[in-house]
Design an enzyme around this catalytic site. Structure first.
Site, PDB file in Angstrom:
ATOM      1  N   SER A 150       0.873  -1.189   0.000  1.00 29.21           N
ATOM      2  CA  SER A 150       0.000   0.000   0.000  1.00 29.21           C
ATOM      3  C   SER A 150       0.900   1.226   0.000  1.00 29.21           C
ATOM      4  CB  SER A 150      -0.848   0.014   1.272  1.00 29.21           C
ATOM      5  OG  SER A 150      -1.447   1.281   1.438  1.00 29.21           O
ATOM      6  N   TYR A 165      -1.571  -0.777  10.440  1.00 30.14           N
ATOM      7  CA  TYR A 165      -1.676  -0.993   8.998  1.00 30.14           C
ATOM      8  C   TYR A 165      -0.423  -0.475   8.283  1.00 30.14           C
ATOM      9  CZ  TYR A 165      -3.771  -0.938   4.299  1.00 30.14           C
ATOM     10  OH  TYR A 165      -4.050  -1.143   2.965  1.00 30.14           O
ATOM     11  N   LYS A 169       2.294  -2.720   6.121  1.00 28.49           N
ATOM     12  CA  LYS A 169       2.503  -2.552   4.686  1.00 28.49           C
ATOM     13  C   LYS A 169       3.957  -2.189   4.365  1.00 28.49           C
ATOM     14  CE  LYS A 169      -1.622  -3.622   3.266  1.00 28.49           C
ATOM     15  NZ  LYS A 169      -1.877  -4.801   2.436  1.00 28.49           N
TER      16      LYS A 169
HETATM   17  P1  NAI Z   1     -11.570  -6.050   0.793  1.00 29.43           P
HETATM   18  O1  NAI Z   1     -11.879  -6.015   2.243  1.00 29.43           O
HETATM   19  O2  NAI Z   1     -12.602  -5.607  -0.173  1.00 29.43           O
HETATM   20  O3  NAI Z   1     -11.064  -7.505   0.355  1.00 29.43           O
HETATM   21  C1  NAI Z   1     -10.126  -8.208   1.130  1.00 29.43           C
HETATM   22  C2  NAI Z   1     -10.348  -9.696   0.952  1.00 29.43           C
HETATM   23  O4  NAI Z   1      -9.374 -10.375   1.750  1.00 29.43           O
HETATM   24  C3  NAI Z   1     -11.721 -10.163   1.424  1.00 29.43           C
HETATM   25  O5  NAI Z   1     -12.320 -10.997   0.448  1.00 29.43           O
HETATM   26  C4  NAI Z   1     -11.439 -10.925   2.710  1.00 29.43           C
HETATM   27  O6  NAI Z   1     -12.322 -12.002   2.965  1.00 29.43           O
HETATM   28  C5  NAI Z   1     -10.021 -11.418   2.466  1.00 29.43           C
HETATM   29  N1  NAI Z   1      -9.309 -11.682   3.720  1.00 29.43           N
HETATM   30  C6  NAI Z   1      -9.164 -10.834   4.765  1.00 29.43           C
HETATM   31  N2  NAI Z   1      -8.512 -11.449   5.763  1.00 29.43           N
HETATM   32  C7  NAI Z   1      -8.249 -12.717   5.343  1.00 29.43           C
HETATM   33  C8  NAI Z   1      -7.601 -13.830   5.937  1.00 29.43           C
HETATM   34  N3  NAI Z   1      -7.104 -13.791   7.185  1.00 29.43           N
HETATM   35  N4  NAI Z   1      -7.483 -14.961   5.201  1.00 29.43           N
HETATM   36  C9  NAI Z   1      -8.004 -15.037   3.964  1.00 29.43           C
HETATM   37  N5  NAI Z   1      -8.632 -14.018   3.355  1.00 29.43           N
HETATM   38  C10 NAI Z   1      -8.751 -12.863   4.043  1.00 29.43           C
HETATM   39  O7  NAI Z   1     -10.237  -5.150   0.632  1.00 29.43           O
HETATM   40  P2  NAI Z   1      -9.533  -4.540  -0.672  1.00 29.43           P
HETATM   41  O8  NAI Z   1      -9.723  -3.078  -0.616  1.00 29.43           O
HETATM   42  O9  NAI Z   1      -9.877  -5.292  -1.878  1.00 29.43           O
HETATM   43  O10 NAI Z   1      -8.001  -4.792  -0.279  1.00 29.43           O
HETATM   44  C11 NAI Z   1      -7.209  -5.795  -0.861  1.00 29.43           C
HETATM   45  C12 NAI Z   1      -5.765  -5.503  -0.512  1.00 29.43           C
HETATM   46  O11 NAI Z   1      -5.407  -4.215  -1.005  1.00 29.43           O
HETATM   47  C13 NAI Z   1      -5.466  -5.482   0.994  1.00 29.43           C
HETATM   48  O12 NAI Z   1      -4.206  -6.051   1.222  1.00 29.43           O
HETATM   49  C14 NAI Z   1      -5.452  -3.987   1.307  1.00 29.43           C
HETATM   50  O13 NAI Z   1      -4.684  -3.696   2.430  1.00 29.43           O
HETATM   51  C15 NAI Z   1      -4.823  -3.452   0.035  1.00 29.43           C
HETATM   52  N6  NAI Z   1      -5.053  -2.048  -0.211  1.00 29.43           N
HETATM   53  C16 NAI Z   1      -6.329  -1.539  -0.312  1.00 29.43           C
HETATM   54  C17 NAI Z   1      -6.501  -0.192  -0.549  1.00 29.43           C
HETATM   55  C18 NAI Z   1      -7.849   0.430  -0.663  1.00 29.43           C
HETATM   56  O14 NAI Z   1      -7.935   1.659  -0.652  1.00 29.43           O
HETATM   57  N7  NAI Z   1      -8.925  -0.338  -0.788  1.00 29.43           N
HETATM   58  C19 NAI Z   1      -5.342   0.726  -0.672  1.00 29.43           C
HETATM   59  C20 NAI Z   1      -4.071   0.070  -0.570  1.00 29.43           C
HETATM   60  C21 NAI Z   1      -3.938  -1.261  -0.344  1.00 29.43           C
END
Ligand code: NAI
Length: 258
Positions: A150, A165, A169
């Site tokens: 991130s 967080y 990251k």
């Molecule tokens: P989201 O919450 O929409 O999706 C995350 C997914 O990871 C979910 O399907 C969830 O079930 C799964 N997950 C969470 N913990 C888990 C575990 N212990 N074991 C297996 N699966 C697990 O989040 P999003 O926004 O799609 O984020 C995806 C990645 O991108 C994350 O690593 C987040 O930190 C990163 N990110 C997101 C940003 C944003 O603004 N949305 C910005 C920068 C990075």
């Protein structure tokens, strides 16, 4: 010329995507299928992962598979990799993406909360990369991994307080570089993407005034869409990035440069 034919293609590659049930993982999975990849989704939300895998499979006529696992549990991760290999016949590439966020001032944070964020975002990325690296190395196979870090690994977000967080990251960025060097002679490339503010389930519950400020602080004056990360992941996983390893691609609408 050979390179041109394969530009951004993942034809015939089996790609494992963690956290692919929704959000960034889901959008990237769909784009990977569009450029020829077959998809394995590993997520703790099993039913949602199954629905997503089915949907993508139908839409792009690709083989897809979903398997439930908690990325913080190395035994579950190893089992998921084993099941996916059995189902798909092989695994080639990994988008290591599952993550969570917690916005809470440090003085109010309890040890369990700190541990949870580090456990999913840093330990989880490590356990999945380790299991996938072992899988490739045992089979003497080349491969590529893209970890989701991130921009919070580089800058500190404002106004929300999320030290756990940010620290997790920053760890992902440095872990990526460490794995890139450790596995360079094994033919495994390891890179990361660092998104800025992206509108997904993860950020949709955040206070409206914070989201307004995030947009104001971003030169593009908007949040990104999950599909705007797909090209970067596909590039880094594909042969087009054959000389790229240990790099962190920041995709943030200009946020970190001002
Ligand atoms: P989201 O919450 O929409 O999706 C995350 C997914 O990871 C979910 O399907 C969830 O079930 C799964 N997950 C969470 N913990 C888990 C575990 N212990 N074991 C297996 N699966 C697990 O989040 P999003 O926004 O799609 O984020 C995806 C990645 O991108 C994350 O690593 C987040 O930190 C990163 N990110 C997101 C940003 C944003 O603004 N949305 C910005 C920068 C990075």
């Amino acid at each position: 010329m050979e390179m041109l034919k394969k530009l951004f293609s993942l034809e015939g590659k089996v790609v494992v995507i963690t956290g692919g049930a929704q959000g960034i993982g889901k959008a990237v999975a769909e784009h990977i299928a569009a450029v020829g990849g077959e998809i394995v989704i590993i997520d703790q939300q099993v039913e949602k992962a199954e629905e997503t895998a089915f949907e993508i499979g139908q839409k792009y006529q690709r083989k897809t598979f979903a398997v439930g696992a908690d990325v913080t549990k190395p035994e579950e991760v190893a089992l998921a990799i084993e099941k996916a290999d059995r189902e798909m016949g092989k695994l080639d590439l990994l988008f290591n993406n599952a993550g969570i966020v917690l916005q809470k001032p440090v003085v109010e944070l309890n040890p369990e909360e700190w541990r949870k964020v580090i456990d999913v975002n840093l330990n989880g990325i490590f356990f999945v990369a380790q299991a996938f690296g072992r899988y490739l190395i045992e089979r003497n196979k080349d491969g590529a991994i893209v970890n989701t870090a991130s921009m919070s690994g580089t800058i500190v977000n404002y106004p929300q307080q999320q030290a756990s967080y940010n620290a997790s990251k920053a760890g992902v960025v440095q872990l990526t570089k460490s794995l890139a060097v450790e596995w360079a002679d094994k033919g495994i490339r390891v890179n990361s993407i660092s998104p800025g503010y992206i509108f997904t389930e993860l950020t949709s519950f955040v206070r409206e005034d914070w989201r307004a400020l995030w947009k104001e602080l971003t030169p593009f004056k908007r949040m990104g869409k999950p599909e705007e990360l797909a090209g970067a992941v596909i590039y880094l996983l594909s042969e087009s990035a054959s000389f790229a390893t240990g790099t962190d691609l920041i995709i943030d609408g200009g946020f970190t440069i001002v």
